[in-house]
Enzyme design. Structure first.
Site, PDB file in Angstrom:
ATOM      1  N   CYS A  29       0.831  -1.205   0.000  1.00 32.39           N
ATOM      2  CA  CYS A  29       0.000   0.000   0.000  1.00 32.39           C
ATOM      3  C   CYS A  29       0.867   1.257   0.000  1.00 32.39           C
ATOM      4  O   CYS A  29       1.846   1.339   0.759  1.00 32.39           O
ATOM      5  CB  CYS A  29      -0.904   0.006   1.224  1.00 32.39           C
ATOM      6  N   CYS A  59      -5.974   3.165  -0.475  1.00 29.79           N
ATOM      7  CA  CYS A  59      -6.052   2.115   0.545  1.00 29.79           C
ATOM      8  C   CYS A  59      -6.378   0.765  -0.082  1.00 29.79           C
ATOM      9  O   CYS A  59      -7.298   0.648  -0.905  1.00 29.79           O
ATOM     10  CB  CYS A  59      -7.110   2.480   1.580  1.00 29.79           C
ATOM     11  N   CYS A  78      -2.873  -0.198   9.295  1.00 30.61           N
ATOM     12  CA  CYS A  78      -2.246  -1.520   9.163  1.00 30.61           C
ATOM     13  C   CYS A  78      -0.921  -1.525   9.926  1.00 30.61           C
ATOM     14  O   CYS A  78      -0.185  -0.547   9.893  1.00 30.61           O
ATOM     15  CB  CYS A  78      -1.980  -1.857   7.699  1.00 30.61           C
ATOM     16  N   PHE A 105     -25.414 -12.602  22.346  1.00 29.98           N
ATOM     17  CA  PHE A 105     -24.780 -11.439  21.718  1.00 29.98           C
ATOM     18  C   PHE A 105     -25.065 -11.529  20.210  1.00 29.98           C
ATOM     19  O   PHE A 105     -24.161 -11.475  19.375  1.00 29.98           O
ATOM     20  CB  PHE A 105     -23.277 -11.401  21.993  1.00 29.98           C
ATOM     21  N   CYS A 148       0.058   5.778   7.432  1.00 31.42           N
ATOM     22  CA  CYS A 148      -1.256   5.408   7.956  1.00 31.42           C
ATOM     23  C   CYS A 148      -1.115   4.422   9.106  1.00 31.42           C
ATOM     24  O   CYS A 148      -0.293   3.503   9.058  1.00 31.42           O
ATOM     25  CB  CYS A 148      -2.107   4.811   6.836  1.00 31.42           C
ATOM     26  N   CYS A 179     -13.157 -12.077  19.321  1.00 32.58           N
ATOM     27  CA  CYS A 179     -12.203 -11.158  18.697  1.00 32.58           C
ATOM     28  C   CYS A 179     -11.033 -10.858  19.636  1.00 32.58           C
ATOM     29  O   CYS A 179     -10.294  -9.896  19.408  1.00 32.58           O
ATOM     30  CB  CYS A 179     -12.897  -9.860  18.275  1.00 32.58           C
ATOM     31  N   ASP A 207     -20.986 -14.900  20.679  1.00 28.36           N
ATOM     32  CA  ASP A 207     -20.013 -14.008  20.033  1.00 28.36           C
ATOM     33  C   ASP A 207     -19.915 -12.724  20.848  1.00 28.36           C
ATOM     34  O   ASP A 207     -20.447 -11.678  20.466  1.00 28.36           O
ATOM     35  CB  ASP A 207     -20.473 -13.712  18.600  1.00 28.36           C
TER      36      ASP A 207
END
Length: 410
Positions: A63, A146, A72, A273, A69, A367, A341
């Protein structure tokens, strides 16, 4: 004074780590394991970093915005290395609780596949600037090239700038959440000034000019030109403004497949959830579902989607804060499986109730590797086994890790 170091491993934020310095670890932003680097220690960070001997897994960031940025963290590492590192993060989190399990191949979403993103937009002397934040900074960086977000979202950057001009302040910053729906872009803005008659007119003009499905300004102003629909199983759902959705269609499909496999054969499933029905609605094609979600608005969206879906079994919804008011073991009695979740904090209280129930199978989506492992350990202590775990990488080139797992009573 510059000193030479060898990078031992990669930290969970993507920084290289020199583990043994005699004074605690040193963090080397942008360095990779095995690399020889020079730098000057400042507190626990190496500054003026220079790569002397690059690692074989180091690649040229694809990128053009990678250096500036902050979106990432790992574009300088080969894709296979990143996938293996994310897998190892989960393995290490489980090992900290003396757990191990078969690991499935990592499912990585392709470039330019993110269907939702939140841009930052600021007014400037000459107009406005929209993009992502610079690394470890509040400075906004333009990202017209991006490689993460879908091109339709990049096309909304001029809209974000126009919104900042129309309703932002020179001192503040707008947060412009853009989601790609099946019927067009769904845009939700926070941080702007209160909407008066002139601003409402401008917002309507911008929504029409950019052909938006919906434009929401704060919590009180919503202009819906057409419902922003999302297909979940055989149902179309219109989420409330700013509602959570999986980041990529490919990642969503991988997680749905995992949940369906982990609950295969179940006739009654509790989806905890549940959001707007990412798992509840596909599950309803073959099982009766109780969907529990803290947001009444998301529950209502799920219910409307189910009522207009095709070939679905009964889905009941309950608006309930599962952190403060978990489903009890008694309430879970009679359910063959649970799909869960939770947010990053995990679901320790709810897992304790699942462990005490007679539920036979759990599809666990997470996550956060640390809370995922903690919650799995609670189930294992209660007699479950982890059948398999899969990392689903929806946040390509980032340090973010998502997980799906199947657990069953041993």
């Amino acid at each position: 004074m510059s000193t030479t170091y060898t990078i031992d491993r990669l930290g969970h934020l993507g920084d290289g780590i020199v583990a043994d310095t005699g004074n605690g670890p040193l963090f080397a932003p942008g360095a990779l394991p095995g690399e020889e680097v020079t730098g000057s220690p400042r507190s626990d960070v190496l500054t003026d970093l220079r790569i002397v001997t690059p690692a074989p897994v180091r690649v040229r960031p694809p990128c053009p915005h990678a250096k500036a940025c902050g979106g990432c963290q790992l574009q300088h590492a080969a894709e296979d290395f990143v996938a293996e590192w994310k897998r190892d993060v989960v393995v290490a989190a489980l090992a900290a609780h003396d757990l191990e399990t078969p690991m499935r191949p990592v499912a990585t979403s392709p470039a330019r596949s993110r269907r939702r993103a939140t841009f930052s937009a600021r007014r400037t002397k000459s107009g406005a600037l929209a993009g992502f934040h610079q690394k470890k900074s509040d400075t906004v960086v333009a990202v017209p090239g991006c490689l993460v977000v879908h091109p339709d979202l990049l096309a909304a950057l001029p809209l974000a700038e126009a919104l900042a001009v129309a309703g932002g302040s020179r001192k503040g910053e707008l947060s412009v959440s853009v989601t790609r729906s099946d019927t067009g872009l769904d845009v939700s803005v926070t941080g702007g000034k209160p909407a008066d008659a002139a601003l409402r007119t401008t917002l309507a003009d911008l929504a029409r000019h950019h052909d938006l499905a919906r434009l929401s300004w704060g919590v009180d102003e919503t202009l819906e030109r057409r419902p922003p629909r999302h297909r979940l199983g055989t149902a179309d759902v219109v989420p409330p403004p700013g509602a959570f959705l999986q980041a990529t269609p490919q990642g969503e499909a991988a997680l749905q497949d995992a949940v369906l496999e982990a609950t295969d054969g179940a006739r009654r499933v509790a989806d905890l959830f549940a959001g707007c029905g990412t798992f509840a609605l596909p599950l309803a094609a073959r099982a009766e579902v109780l969907a529990v979600e803290g947001s009444r608005e998301m529950c209502a969206a799920l219910d409307r989607g189910w009522r207009h879906g095709t070939g679905l079994r009964h889905v009941s919804t309950a608006a309930r804060d599962l952190f403060r008011d978990s489903l009890t073991a008694e309430e879970l009695s009679g359910f063959d499986a649970v799909a869960i979740d939770p947010p990053r904090a995990g679901a320790a209280a709810q897992m304790a109730q699942i462990a005490a129930s007679d539920v036979a199978r759990v599809a666990h989506v997470s996550c956060n590797p640390q809370t995922f492992a903690r919650d799995c350990a609670a189930l294992v202590r209660a007699g479950f086994r982890i059948d398999w775990v899969q990392v689903v990488d929806q946040f390509r080139w980032s340090t973010h890790v998502e997980i799906a797992a199947a657990l069953s009573r041993a």
